[in-house]
Scaffold this motif. Structure first.
Motif, PDB file in Angstrom:
ATOM      1  N   LEU A 122       0.838  -1.203   0.000  1.00  9.26           N
ATOM      2  CA  LEU A 122       0.000   0.000   0.000  1.00  9.26           C
ATOM      3  C   LEU A 122       0.873   1.253   0.000  1.00  9.26           C
ATOM      4  O   LEU A 122       0.657   2.181  -0.789  1.00  9.26           O
ATOM      5  N   LEU A 123       1.872   1.283   0.868  1.00  5.04           N
ATOM      6  CA  LEU A 123       2.733   2.460   0.952  1.00  5.04           C
ATOM      7  C   LEU A 123       3.564   2.633  -0.321  1.00  5.04           C
ATOM      8  O   LEU A 123       3.782   3.761  -0.766  1.00  5.04           O
ATOM      9  N   GLU A 124       4.013   1.546  -0.907  1.00  2.00           N
ATOM     10  CA  GLU A 124       4.773   1.627  -2.151  1.00  2.00           C
ATOM     11  C   GLU A 124       3.913   2.240  -3.255  1.00  2.00           C
ATOM     12  O   GLU A 124       4.386   3.054  -4.058  1.00  2.00           O
ATOM     13  N   GLN A 125       2.643   1.862  -3.288  1.00  6.12           N
ATOM     14  CA  GLN A 125       1.743   2.403  -4.316  1.00  6.12           C
ATOM     15  C   GLN A 125       1.476   3.884  -4.092  1.00  6.12           C
ATOM     16  O   GLN A 125       1.408   4.659  -5.053  1.00  6.12           O
ATOM     17  N   PHE A 126       1.332   4.301  -2.845  1.00  3.05           N
ATOM     18  CA  PHE A 126       1.156   5.727  -2.570  1.00  3.05           C
ATOM     19  C   PHE A 126       2.424   6.512  -2.893  1.00  3.05           C
ATOM     20  O   PHE A 126       2.354   7.644  -3.382  1.00  3.05           O
ATOM     21  N   THR A 127       3.587   5.918  -2.634  1.00  3.32           N
ATOM     22  CA  THR A 127       4.847   6.597  -2.919  1.00  3.32           C
ATOM     23  C   THR A 127       4.995   6.874  -4.408  1.00  3.32           C
ATOM     24  O   THR A 127       5.642   7.845  -4.808  1.00  3.32           O
ATOM     25  N   ALA A 128       4.392   6.056  -5.241  1.00  5.40           N
ATOM     26  CA  ALA A 128       4.476   6.235  -6.690  1.00  5.40           C
ATOM     27  C   ALA A 128       3.637   7.408  -7.181  1.00  5.40           C
ATOM     28  O   ALA A 128       3.749   7.805  -8.352  1.00  5.40           O
ATOM     29  N   LEU A 129       2.803   7.981  -6.316  1.00  7.47           N
ATOM     30  CA  LEU A 129       1.921   9.082  -6.689  1.00  7.47           C
ATOM     31  C   LEU A 129       2.423  10.387  -6.079  1.00  7.47           C
ATOM     32  O   LEU A 129       3.117  10.382  -5.062  1.00  7.47           O
ATOM     33  N   ASP A 130       2.061  11.516  -6.688  1.00  3.00           N
ATOM     34  CA  ASP A 130       2.400  12.798  -6.070  1.00  3.00           C
ATOM     35  C   ASP A 130       1.229  13.291  -5.226  1.00  3.00           C
ATOM     36  O   ASP A 130       0.098  12.802  -5.338  1.00  3.00           O
ATOM     37  N   GLY A 186      16.417  19.258   0.014  1.00  2.00           N
ATOM     38  CA  GLY A 186      16.226  18.403  -1.148  1.00  2.00           C
ATOM     39  C   GLY A 186      14.789  18.320  -1.623  1.00  2.00           C
ATOM     40  O   GLY A 186      13.978  19.227  -1.409  1.00  2.00           O
ATOM     41  N   ARG A 187      14.506  17.197  -2.268  1.00  2.12           N
ATOM     42  CA  ARG A 187      13.169  16.947  -2.840  1.00  2.12           C
ATOM     43  C   ARG A 187      12.689  15.550  -2.447  1.00  2.12           C
ATOM     44  O   ARG A 187      12.362  14.727  -3.301  1.00  2.12           O
ATOM     45  N   PRO A 188      12.632  15.269  -1.153  1.00  2.53           N
ATOM     46  CA  PRO A 188      12.223  13.925  -0.736  1.00  2.53           C
ATOM     47  C   PRO A 188      10.727  13.700  -0.934  1.00  2.53           C
ATOM     48  O   PRO A 188       9.947  14.644  -1.012  1.00  2.53           O
ATOM     49  N   LYS A 189      10.365  12.437  -1.009  1.00  4.02           N
ATOM     50  CA  LYS A 189       8.961  12.028  -0.994  1.00  4.02           C
ATOM     51  C   LYS A 189       8.831  10.903   0.017  1.00  4.02           C
ATOM     52  O   LYS A 189       9.637   9.967   0.017  1.00  4.02           O
ATOM     53  N   GLU A 195       7.462  17.698  -2.274  1.00  3.90           N
ATOM     54  CA  GLU A 195       7.694  19.136  -2.390  1.00  3.90           C
ATOM     55  C   GLU A 195       6.408  19.914  -2.673  1.00  3.90           C
ATOM     56  O   GLU A 195       6.379  21.145  -2.535  1.00  3.90           O
ATOM     57  N   GLY A 196       5.335  19.227  -3.045  1.00  3.15           N
ATOM     58  CA  GLY A 196       4.068  19.899  -3.320  1.00  3.15           C
ATOM     59  C   GLY A 196       3.191  20.100  -2.103  1.00  3.15           C
ATOM     60  O   GLY A 196       2.240  20.882  -2.142  1.00  3.15           O
ATOM     61  N   GLY A 197       3.457  19.397  -0.999  1.00  2.94           N
ATOM     62  CA  GLY A 197       2.639  19.529   0.202  1.00  2.94           C
ATOM     63  C   GLY A 197       2.456  18.205   0.910  1.00  2.94           C
ATOM     64  O   GLY A 197       3.239  17.260   0.726  1.00  2.94           O
ATOM     65  N   VAL A 198       1.404  18.140   1.710  1.00  2.00           N
ATOM     66  CA  VAL A 198       1.125  16.968   2.545  1.00  2.00           C
ATOM     67  C   VAL A 198      -0.337  16.578   2.393  1.00  2.00           C
ATOM     68  O   VAL A 198      -1.223  17.440   2.362  1.00  2.00           O
ATOM     69  N   VAL A 199      -0.587  15.267   2.295  1.00  2.00           N
ATOM     70  CA  VAL A 199      -1.955  14.756   2.268  1.00  2.00           C
ATOM     71  C   VAL A 199      -2.113  13.703   3.358  1.00  2.00           C
ATOM     72  O   VAL A 199      -1.167  12.986   3.683  1.00  2.00           O
ATOM     73  N   GLY A 231      -0.661  22.919   1.656  1.00  2.00           N
ATOM     74  CA  GLY A 231       0.685  23.417   1.438  1.00  2.00           C
ATOM     75  C   GLY A 231       1.254  24.017   2.711  1.00  2.00           C
ATOM     76  O   GLY A 231       0.661  23.939   3.781  1.00  2.00           O
ATOM     77  N   GLY A 232       2.429  24.618   2.571  1.00  2.00           N
ATOM     78  CA  GLY A 232       3.057  25.281   3.713  1.00  2.00           C
ATOM     79  C   GLY A 232       3.952  24.387   4.533  1.00  2.00           C
ATOM     80  O   GLY A 232       4.758  24.875   5.327  1.00  2.00           O
TER      81      GLY A 232
END
Length: 220
Positions: A7-15, A40-43, A167-171, A33-34
């Protein structure tokens, strides 16, 4: 691989933008955002380990904030800290980054400020926060709760919810609806990839980006 890791691997593949759109489609609060990566640019995508902080008043009990939560966290987790958006005091620092990295925690998100960013960067440990500040939490903050529901920017986070940050925010995805949101996000990603391919191939933008198509309501 366990179902949770998959599940986490599949979410990691999405922005986060795509997951936010899926949350909208499912009638859930969208991303915010914020909360920016401090280096860097981690996900990261992981299950929330929740901590709430508050101003210290009176005698300190001697235990440092966050340490207990980190000691119980593991490789599928993200530490999520509620500190009311305060940017005048650090709510995440270098030593706790070391402790979390040793536990293979995926990252930390704090609704407040952090410090010791160079140390987190050297560790390769992702930290998302609203700002950096050198002021220590010692003598200023105490831990109110761990493992309880918290609020990050007005969005409710419960222990075990799926949290995705880039880098785009948090969900924040409620754990009991994670599969539903993931399915919606994957469909959205496929749709957007098809639109992008058409635009790159010369299809006029208005034709490619029809509202019904973007919403997934266009008849096939």
């Amino acid at each position: 691989m366990s179902a949770e890791a998959t599940l986490l691997e599949q979410f990691t593949a999405l922005d986060t933008a795509t997951v936010s759109d899926a949350l909208d489609a499912c009638g859930l609060p969208p991303g915010q955002g914020g909360l920016r990566p401090m280096w860097g640019r981690p996900k990261v995508a992981g299950f929330a380990v929740t901590v709430e902080l508050e101003s210290l008043s009176g005698e300190h009990d001697g235990s440092h904030i966050l340490t207990g939560a980190i000691a119980e966290a593991g490789p599928d987790d993200v530490i999520v800290v509620a500190n009311g958006g305060r940017t005048d005091v650090s709510s995440w620092g270098g030593i706790v980054s070391v402790g979390a990295a040793v536990r293979s925690v995926r990252g930390a998100i704090t609704d407040g400020a952090c410090r010791d960013v160079a140390q987190a960067r050297d560790l390769g440990f992702p930290v998302f926060a609203r700002a950096q500040v050198p002021a220590t939490a010692r003598g200023r903050l105490r831990q109110r709760s761990t493992g309880e529901p918290i609020s990050i920017g007005g969005v409710r986070v419960r222990a075990g919810d799926v949290v995705v940050a880039d880098e785009g925010g948090v969900v924040v995805v409620p754990r009991e609806r994670a599969t539903e949101v993931l399915d919606a996000a994957q469909r959205l990603a496929e749709r957007e990839a098809a639109i992008e391919a058409e635009v790159r191939a010369g299809v006029p933008l208005p034709q490619a980006m029809r509202d019904a198509r973007l919403a997934g309501t266009e008849a096939r």
